[in-house]
Design a protein around this motif. Structure first.
Motif, PDB file in Angstrom:
ATOM      1  N   PHE A  86      36.712  45.667  42.982  1.00  0.00           N
ATOM      2  CA  PHE A  86      37.053  46.617  44.049  1.00  0.00           C
ATOM      3  C   PHE A  86      38.305  46.152  44.767  1.00  0.00           C
ATOM      4  N   VAL A  87      38.906  47.069  45.512  1.00  0.00           N
ATOM      5  CA  VAL A  87      39.868  46.763  46.572  1.00  0.00           C
ATOM      6  C   VAL A  87      39.459  47.605  47.763  1.00  0.00           C
ATOM      7  N   HIS A  88      39.326  46.972  48.904  1.00  0.00           N
ATOM      8  CA  HIS A  88      38.908  47.671  50.124  1.00  0.00           C
ATOM      9  C   HIS A  88      39.902  48.762  50.483  1.00  0.00           C
ATOM     10  N   ALA A  89      39.401  49.796  51.128  1.00  0.00           N
ATOM     11  CA  ALA A  89      40.245  50.942  51.476  1.00  0.00           C
ATOM     12  C   ALA A  89      41.413  50.565  52.379  1.00  0.00           C
ATOM     13  N   SER A  90      41.277  49.479  53.136  1.00  0.00           N
ATOM     14  CA  SER A  90      42.377  49.037  54.002  1.00  0.00           C
ATOM     15  C   SER A  90      43.312  48.075  53.289  1.00  0.00           C
ATOM     16  N   GLY A  91      42.906  47.601  52.111  1.00  0.00           N
ATOM     17  CA  GLY A  91      43.746  46.677  51.358  1.00  0.00           C
ATOM     18  C   GLY A  91      43.675  45.238  51.801  1.00  0.00           C
ATOM     19  N   PHE A  92      42.703  44.891  52.652  1.00  0.00           N
ATOM     20  CA  PHE A  92      42.691  43.508  53.143  1.00  0.00           C
ATOM     21  C   PHE A  92      41.965  42.569  52.191  1.00  0.00           C
ATOM     22  N   ILE A  93      41.145  43.098  51.263  1.00  0.00           N
ATOM     23  CA  ILE A  93      40.410  42.232  50.361  1.00  0.00           C
ATOM     24  C   ILE A  93      40.103  42.964  49.063  1.00  0.00           C
ATOM     25  N   GLY A  94      39.994  42.200  47.985  1.00  0.00           N
ATOM     26  CA  GLY A  94      39.604  42.748  46.693  1.00  0.00           C
ATOM     27  C   GLY A  94      38.762  41.742  45.949  1.00  0.00           C
ATOM     28  N   GLY A  95      38.214  42.165  44.808  1.00  0.00           N
ATOM     29  CA  GLY A  95      37.352  41.276  44.050  1.00  0.00           C
ATOM     30  C   GLY A  95      37.568  41.401  42.558  1.00  0.00           C
ATOM     31  N   ASN A  96      37.279  40.298  41.859  1.00  0.00           N
ATOM     32  CA  ASN A  96      37.353  40.290  40.411  1.00  0.00           C
ATOM     33  C   ASN A  96      36.238  39.383  39.893  1.00  0.00           C
ATOM     34  N   LYS A  97      35.832  39.596  38.643  1.00  0.00           N
ATOM     35  CA  LYS A  97      34.744  38.826  38.072  1.00  0.00           C
ATOM     36  C   LYS A  97      35.148  37.402  37.707  1.00  0.00           C
ATOM     37  N   SER A  98      36.437  37.117  37.675  1.00  0.00           N
ATOM     38  CA  SER A  98      36.877  35.775  37.294  1.00  0.00           C
ATOM     39  C   SER A  98      37.993  35.283  38.201  1.00  0.00           C
ATOM     40  N   LYS A  99      38.165  33.962  38.212  1.00  0.00           N
ATOM     41  CA  LYS A  99      39.266  33.360  38.970  1.00  0.00           C
ATOM     42  C   LYS A  99      40.598  33.820  38.410  1.00  0.00           C
ATOM     43  N   GLU A 100      40.700  33.872  37.083  1.00  0.00           N
ATOM     44  CA  GLU A 100      41.952  34.276  36.447  1.00  0.00           C
ATOM     45  C   GLU A 100      42.302  35.716  36.809  1.00  0.00           C
ATOM     46  N   GLY A 101      41.281  36.587  36.850  1.00  0.00           N
ATOM     47  CA  GLY A 101      41.529  37.975  37.209  1.00  0.00           C
ATOM     48  C   GLY A 101      41.966  38.122  38.648  1.00  0.00           C
ATOM     49  N   ALA A 102      41.312  37.377  39.556  1.00  0.00           N
ATOM     50  CA  ALA A 102      41.694  37.424  40.966  1.00  0.00           C
ATOM     51  C   ALA A 102      43.109  36.903  41.164  1.00  0.00           C
ATOM     52  N   MET A 103      43.469  35.843  40.422  1.00  0.00           N
ATOM     53  CA  MET A 103      44.824  35.301  40.517  1.00  0.00           C
ATOM     54  C   MET A 103      45.848  36.318  40.033  1.00  0.00           C
ATOM     55  N   GLU A 104      45.519  37.010  38.962  1.00  0.00           N
ATOM     56  CA  GLU A 104      46.449  38.020  38.460  1.00  0.00           C
ATOM     57  C   GLU A 104      46.606  39.155  39.461  1.00  0.00           C
ATOM     58  N   MET A 105      45.537  39.538  40.119  1.00  0.00           N
ATOM     59  CA  MET A 105      45.624  40.572  41.173  1.00  0.00           C
ATOM     60  C   MET A 105      46.578  40.129  42.278  1.00  0.00           C
ATOM     61  N   ALA A 106      46.434  38.863  42.699  1.00  0.00           N
ATOM     62  CA  ALA A 106      47.301  38.361  43.759  1.00  0.00           C
ATOM     63  C   ALA A 106      48.743  38.298  43.329  1.00  0.00           C
ATOM     64  N   LYS A 107      49.006  37.847  42.116  1.00  0.00           N
ATOM     65  CA  LYS A 107      50.380  37.762  41.625  1.00  0.00           C
ATOM     66  C   LYS A 107      51.012  39.149  41.517  1.00  0.00           C
ATOM     67  N   ARG A 108      50.244  40.114  41.013  1.00  0.00           N
ATOM     68  CA  ARG A 108      50.762  41.471  40.917  1.00  0.00           C
ATOM     69  C   ARG A 108      51.052  42.035  42.305  1.00  0.00           C
ATOM     70  N   ALA A 109      50.162  41.725  43.256  1.00  0.00           N
ATOM     71  CA  ALA A 109      50.340  42.241  44.629  1.00  0.00           C
ATOM     72  C   ALA A 109      51.624  41.705  45.257  1.00  0.00           C
ATOM     73  N   LEU A 110      51.985  40.461  44.915  1.00  0.00           N
ATOM     74  CA  LEU A 110      53.219  39.897  45.444  1.00  0.00           C
ATOM     75  C   LEU A 110      54.436  40.718  45.028  1.00  0.00           C
ATOM     76  N   GLU A 111      54.343  41.358  43.864  1.00  0.00           N
ATOM     77  CA  GLU A 111      55.484  42.084  43.320  1.00  0.00           C
ATOM     78  C   GLU A 111      55.674  43.469  43.944  1.00  0.00           C
ATOM     79  N   PHE A 112      54.637  44.010  44.607  1.00  0.00           N
ATOM     80  CA  PHE A 112      54.750  45.356  45.201  1.00  0.00           C
ATOM     81  C   PHE A 112      55.647  45.325  46.421  1.00  0.00           C
TER      82      PHE A 112
END
Length: 336
Positions: free
Chosen positions: A310-336
């Motif tokens: 998930f990603v919260h409707a306000s964008g303050f938090i999200g979740g992934n089933k793995s550490k690698e997936g969460a890290m990729e979410m964070a890295k992608r978010a840096l690029e926006f």
């Protein structure tokens, strides 16, 4: 005047304080003193008789004298302006005075470290901020908020209020013995809460600080910009992050934007945007707007990252089933 003791009377030191109605500050001051080896089996003299007080080894909250060299710790006299220092400007009560002069010794004794250990200093300042200062302010009549702000509700469950409620009611039969008995309850109440708070900060708050500190020290190894912190274990991190950023002088352009950590179950991972300020709902950089409110497979398809939860409707938090997936979410978010 009344006297009662905890422990053997023979050769015991005496602590003096006033009789009659009692408050949280002297109740705590007496309790703290009794945890020191010197006053461990002390007798307590509750009196306003100068001759009785002069015979005591240490006096708190009465006597109109503040003189550490003479073990006199009152704060009611005209011209008294003593503060804790270290950035704190609240005038001290007897609790603050005793804590200022004996607090480090008490903490060192409790956690088993030398009194000059940096951990003792850190906890000494933390306990003043989180516990003692409010007792000082309450006893000295210092408003928590500007006087033109009206509270929306009454708060009568704080420690000072609970101590106050232990005094006999105005229309309740009372005597010196009744006041002494109730004061003993008040002193035990304040001391139990103080040491409970100290134990929490020593055994839970400090370890969490260490977790965040290690993550900050290794942040560029995790991600070259250093704007993603990886906590290998779940721990309360927000307060520590802001304090450590200030202490280490990290430039604004290098401060963390996202913190990764395993959730409380340890099964999934979270990526949380750091708030703009410790009390703000705004984020330094919220997770991307197109992701917000999207869940599970739909989110994985949208981001191209497997295991999204998930990603919260306000964008303050999200979740992934793995550490690698969460890290990729964070890295992608840096690029926006």
């Amino acid at each position: 005047m009344s006297t009662f003791a905890t422990g053997p009377a023979g050769g015991a030191k005496t602590i003096g304080t006033h009789n009659g109605t009692f408050h949280a500050d002297e109740a705590l001051a007496v309790y703290l003193l009794r945890q020191l080896p010197e006053y461990k089996n002390s007798q307590l003299v509750r009196s306003r008789d100068p001759a009785k007080l002069d015979a005591c080894d240490i006096v708190v909250d009465v006597g109109a004298i503040y003189d550490p060299a003479k073990n006199r710790f009152d704060h009611h006299q005209r011209g008294f302006t003593e503060i804790f220092g270290h950035g704190f400007v609240t005038k001290l009560s007897s609790a603050g005075l005793v804590y200022k002069h004996f607090g480090k010794e008490l903490i060192a004794q409790r956690i088993g470290k030398p009194v000059h250990d940096p951990t003792v200093e850190l906890l000494w300042l933390k306990l003043y901020k989180e516990f003692i200062e409010s007792i000082d302010a309450n006893d000295n009549g210092i408003n928590q908020y500007p006087t033109d702000v009206e509270a929306r509700y009454r708060l009568n469950t704080g420690l000072s209020s609970r101590v106050g409620h232990l005094n006999p009611a105005w229309n309740q039969p009372s005597s010196a013995d009744v006041y002494d008995s109730q004061f003993a309850k008040a002193s035990a109440l304040t001391g139990t809460e103080f040491f409970g708070r100290l134990d929490y900060y020593a055994n839970a708050w400090l370890p969490a600080r260490d977790v965040v500190k290690r993550a900050m020290e290794s942040r560029t190894a995790v991600e070259p910009t250093g704007r993603i912190l990886l906590l290998e274990t779940f721990a309360p991190w927000k307060e520590h992050l802001f304090e450590l950023e200030e202490e280490t002088g990290i430039p604004e352009a290098e401060k963390a934007l996202y913190v990764l950590y395993p959730d409380e179950t340890g099964g999934n991972w979270r990526v949380q945007a750091v708030s703009a300020t410790p009390s703000s709902f705004e984020s330094r950089k919220a997770l991307p707007e197109p992701w917000r409110g999207v869940r599970d497979d739909d989110l994985s398809t949208l981001t191209g990252i497997p295991g999204c939860i998930f990603v919260h409707a306000s964008g303050f938090i999200g979740g992934n089933k793995s550490k690698e997936g969460a890290m990729e979410m964070a890295k992608r978010a840096l690029e926006f």
